[in-house]
Design a protein around this motif. Structure first.
Motif, PDB file in Angstrom:
ATOM      1  N   ASN A   1      36.405  42.570 -34.797  1.00 33.09           N
ATOM      2  CA  ASN A   1      35.656  43.252 -35.963  1.00 33.09           C
ATOM      3  C   ASN A   1      35.324  44.592 -35.470  1.00 33.09           C
ATOM      4  O   ASN A   1      35.062  45.077 -34.464  1.00 33.09           O
ATOM      5  N   SER A   2      35.062  45.778 -36.470  1.00 34.47           N
ATOM      6  CA  SER A   2      34.531  46.938 -35.946  1.00 34.47           C
ATOM      7  C   SER A   2      35.552  47.628 -35.267  1.00 34.47           C
ATOM      8  O   SER A   2      35.058  48.247 -34.193  1.00 34.47           O
ATOM      9  N   LEU A   3      36.644  47.455 -35.590  1.00 34.72           N
ATOM     10  CA  LEU A   3      37.854  48.024 -34.660  1.00 34.72           C
ATOM     11  C   LEU A   3      37.847  49.518 -34.763  1.00 34.72           C
ATOM     12  O   LEU A   3      37.310  50.196 -35.612  1.00 34.72           O
ATOM     13  N   LYS A   4      38.203  50.068 -33.433  1.00 32.54           N
ATOM     14  CA  LYS A   4      37.970  51.675 -33.237  1.00 32.54           C
ATOM     15  C   LYS A   4      39.420  51.944 -32.792  1.00 32.54           C
ATOM     16  O   LYS A   4      40.311  51.052 -32.393  1.00 32.54           O
ATOM     17  N   PRO A   5      39.727  53.288 -32.927  1.00 33.86           N
ATOM     18  CA  PRO A   5      41.047  53.688 -32.418  1.00 33.86           C
ATOM     19  C   PRO A   5      41.333  53.429 -31.016  1.00 33.86           C
ATOM     20  O   PRO A   5      42.448  53.450 -30.954  1.00 33.86           O
ATOM     21  N   GLU A   6      40.435  53.656 -30.348  1.00 31.43           N
ATOM     22  CA  GLU A   6      40.836  53.344 -28.903  1.00 31.43           C
ATOM     23  C   GLU A   6      40.786  51.698 -28.752  1.00 31.43           C
ATOM     24  O   GLU A   6      41.249  51.320 -27.547  1.00 31.43           O
ATOM     25  N   ASP A   7      40.875  50.864 -29.588  1.00 30.06           N
ATOM     26  CA  ASP A   7      41.390  49.520 -29.438  1.00 30.06           C
ATOM     27  C   ASP A   7      42.928  49.219 -29.564  1.00 30.06           C
ATOM     28  O   ASP A   7      43.350  48.278 -29.303  1.00 30.06           O
ATOM     29  N   THR A   8      43.438  50.416 -29.946  1.00 30.17           N
ATOM     30  CA  THR A   8      44.828  50.292 -30.210  1.00 30.17           C
ATOM     31  C   THR A   8      45.691  49.918 -29.030  1.00 30.17           C
ATOM     32  O   THR A   8      45.374  50.736 -27.909  1.00 30.17           O
ATOM     33  N   ALA A   9      46.333  49.236 -29.040  1.00 35.35           N
ATOM     34  CA  ALA A   9      47.185  48.624 -27.654  1.00 35.35           C
ATOM     35  C   ALA A   9      47.864  47.332 -28.112  1.00 35.35           C
ATOM     36  O   ALA A   9      47.950  46.964 -28.814  1.00 35.35           O
ATOM     37  N   VAL A  10      48.850  47.009 -27.085  1.00 39.17           N
ATOM     38  CA  VAL A  10      49.697  45.422 -27.218  1.00 39.17           C
ATOM     39  C   VAL A  10      48.651  44.684 -26.617  1.00 39.17           C
ATOM     40  O   VAL A  10      48.098  44.713 -25.432  1.00 39.17           O
ATOM     41  N   TYR A  11      48.410  43.629 -27.428  1.00 39.43           N
ATOM     42  CA  TYR A  11      47.431  42.462 -26.843  1.00 39.43           C
ATOM     43  C   TYR A  11      48.315  41.302 -26.394  1.00 39.43           C
ATOM     44  O   TYR A  11      49.073  40.819 -26.992  1.00 39.43           O
TER      45      TYR A  11
END
Length: 126
Positions: A84-94
């Motif tokens: 939740n409350s995702l941020k651009p810095e959460d962009t990644a391969v998980y």
């Protein structure tokens, strides 16, 4: 053959939510901890969250505490990551990961894990 298959990634705007799933097959993972890592372009892989075999113990990276929630369904051999409350810095391969032996949830990020999924892309636009 052991397999971990992630799904649920995608493109979302900042402030939005996504739910990742990791389905395990080839053996029963219900007796072992499972967790998530992520890797952004040009960066090292980093620990995100982990959950004990019972689901009673969890750990999170400081960067996602209060925003991400890890859970598991033992009957489905599946672990989830609610973001939740995702941020651009959460962009990644998980990536999800697990092992065939005991691993402490509190130290999950420090281990070299035995089984890995292929990863699912999460992109957060600003």
């Amino acid at each position: 053959q052991v397999q971990l298959v992630e799904s649920g990634g995608g493109l979302v705007q900042a402030g939005g939510s996504l739910r990742l799933s990791c389905a395990a097959s080839g053996r029963t993972f219900s007796s072992y901890a499972m967790g998530w890592f992520r890797q952004a372009p040009g960066k090292e892989r980093e620990f995100v969250a982990a959950i004990s075999w019972s689901g009673g113990s969890t750990s999170y990276a400081d960067s996602v505490k209060g925003r991400f929630t890890i859970s598991r369904d033992a009957a489905k051999n599946t672990v989830y990551l609610q973001m939740n409350s995702l941020k651009p810095e959460d962009t990644a391969v998980y990536y999800c990961a697990s092992d065939g032996t005991f691993r402490s949830v509190s130290s999950w990020g420090e281990y070299e894990h035995e089984y890995w999924g292929q990863g699912t892309q999460v992109t957060v636009s600003s």
